[in-house]
Write a protein that holds these residues in place. Structure first.
Motif, PDB file in Angstrom:
ATOM      1  N   ILE A 118       0.874  -1.169   0.000  1.00 19.52           N
ATOM      2  CA  ILE A 118       0.000   0.000   0.000  1.00 19.52           C
ATOM      3  C   ILE A 118       0.913   1.221   0.000  1.00 19.52           C
ATOM      4  CG2 ILE A 118      -1.820   1.243   1.230  1.00 19.52           C
ATOM      5  CD1 ILE A 118      -2.458  -1.547   2.565  1.00 19.52           C
ATOM      6  N   TYR A 119       0.835   2.001  -1.067  1.00 20.00           N
ATOM      7  CA  TYR A 119       1.715   3.153  -1.229  1.00 20.00           C
ATOM      8  C   TYR A 119       1.031   4.432  -0.792  1.00 20.00           C
ATOM      9  CZ  TYR A 119       4.856   0.153  -3.836  1.00 20.00           C
ATOM     10  OH  TYR A 119       5.721  -0.839  -4.190  1.00 20.00           O
ATOM     11  N   GLU A 120       1.853   5.455  -0.535  1.00 16.71           N
ATOM     12  CA  GLU A 120       1.326   6.729  -0.062  1.00 16.71           C
ATOM     13  C   GLU A 120       0.361   7.363  -1.075  1.00 16.71           C
ATOM     14  OE1 GLU A 120       4.587   9.377   0.590  1.00 16.71           O
ATOM     15  OE2 GLU A 120       5.284   9.246  -1.467  1.00 16.71           O
ATOM     16  N   TRP A 121       0.511   7.031  -2.338  1.00 17.64           N
ATOM     17  CA  TRP A 121      -0.360   7.613  -3.346  1.00 17.64           C
ATOM     18  C   TRP A 121      -1.648   6.823  -3.545  1.00 17.64           C
ATOM     19  CZ3 TRP A 121      -0.152   3.643  -6.736  1.00 17.64           C
ATOM     20  CH2 TRP A 121       1.041   2.940  -6.856  1.00 17.64           C
ATOM     21  N   ASN A 122      -1.798   5.655  -2.879  1.00 18.80           N
ATOM     22  CA  ASN A 122      -3.086   4.952  -2.890  1.00 18.80           C
ATOM     23  C   ASN A 122      -4.085   5.784  -2.095  1.00 18.80           C
ATOM     24  OD1 ASN A 122      -1.200   2.031  -2.531  1.00 18.80           O
ATOM     25  ND2 ASN A 122      -2.423   2.445  -4.325  1.00 18.80           N
ATOM     26  N   THR A 123      -5.344   5.723  -2.487  1.00 16.33           N
ATOM     27  CA  THR A 123      -6.353   6.504  -1.772  1.00 16.33           C
ATOM     28  C   THR A 123      -7.471   5.610  -1.243  1.00 16.33           C
ATOM     29  OG1 THR A 123      -7.572   6.976  -3.815  1.00 16.33           O
ATOM     30  CG2 THR A 123      -5.927   8.611  -3.116  1.00 16.33           C
ATOM     31  N   GLU A 124      -8.127   6.105  -0.224  1.00 16.08           N
ATOM     32  CA  GLU A 124      -9.236   5.403   0.415  1.00 16.08           C
ATOM     33  C   GLU A 124     -10.428   6.336   0.523  1.00 16.08           C
ATOM     34  OE1 GLU A 124      -9.141   2.195   1.354  1.00 16.08           O
ATOM     35  OE2 GLU A 124      -7.099   2.170   0.590  1.00 16.08           O
TER      36      GLU A 124
END
Length: 165
Positions: A87-93
């Motif tokens: 899970i990368y910092e640029w993934n969003t939730e």
């Protein structure tokens, strides 16, 4: 010489409960495999890490194992390491409000004079890692709640790998 630790009944019960906690962080039952229905299946989170590496992006690794159990004997047949979820910092939730609803806003587009050209409803999303930090630090949810939400997504993302046993 004999020594003994004396505990109240409630304290003894708590120590017993601590000793009975499973050795994984979270588990999710899976439906029967279409080719191997003799097994019960589940995914377990065996660990996670937030490495402090000198890389340009921050990430969290979630380590998952699939456990196959023979239905006839309830004996564990096999542990299958699954793909780690990065899970990368640029993934969003999607942001979930305390009442469980998804946060939405209105995206408004205006011209240079401020006249509204378009408005549409949109789900609010934030960076995954920052959102997880907020949820845990604000005590909005517990770690197991975060893992439960992520594991639902993991199953959707890696269904082919999960079923390729």
């Amino acid at each position: 010489m004999n020594t003994e630790l004396i505990l109240t009944t409630n304290d003894k019960a708590m120590i017993e409960a601590i000793n009975l906690v499973s050795d994984n962080w979270h588990e999710v039952p899976l439906p029967d495999h279409p080719i191997y229905p003799q097994f019960s299946r589940k995914l377990i989170v065996t660990g996670f890490s937030n490495p402090n590496l000198e890389k340009p992006e921050e990430r969290i690794y979630v380590y998952v194992t699939q456990v196959l159990t023979l239905k006839s004997t309830d004996a564990v047949y096999k542990h299958i390491p699954m793909k780690a979820w990065e899970i990368y910092e640029w993934n969003t939730e999607e942001v979930i409000r305390p009442d469980g609803t998804v946060m939405k806003g209105i995206r408004r587009i205006t011209d240079n004079e401020g006249n509204v050209i378009e408005e549409k409803e949109e789900v609010v999303k934030v960076p995954s890692i920052q959102y997880v930090r907020f949820l845990i630090k604000s005590k909005t949810v517990h770690l197991t709640d975060v893992l439960e939400r992520f594991m639902a997504q993991y199953i959707d993302l890696f269904k082919a790998e999960i079923d390729d046993i």
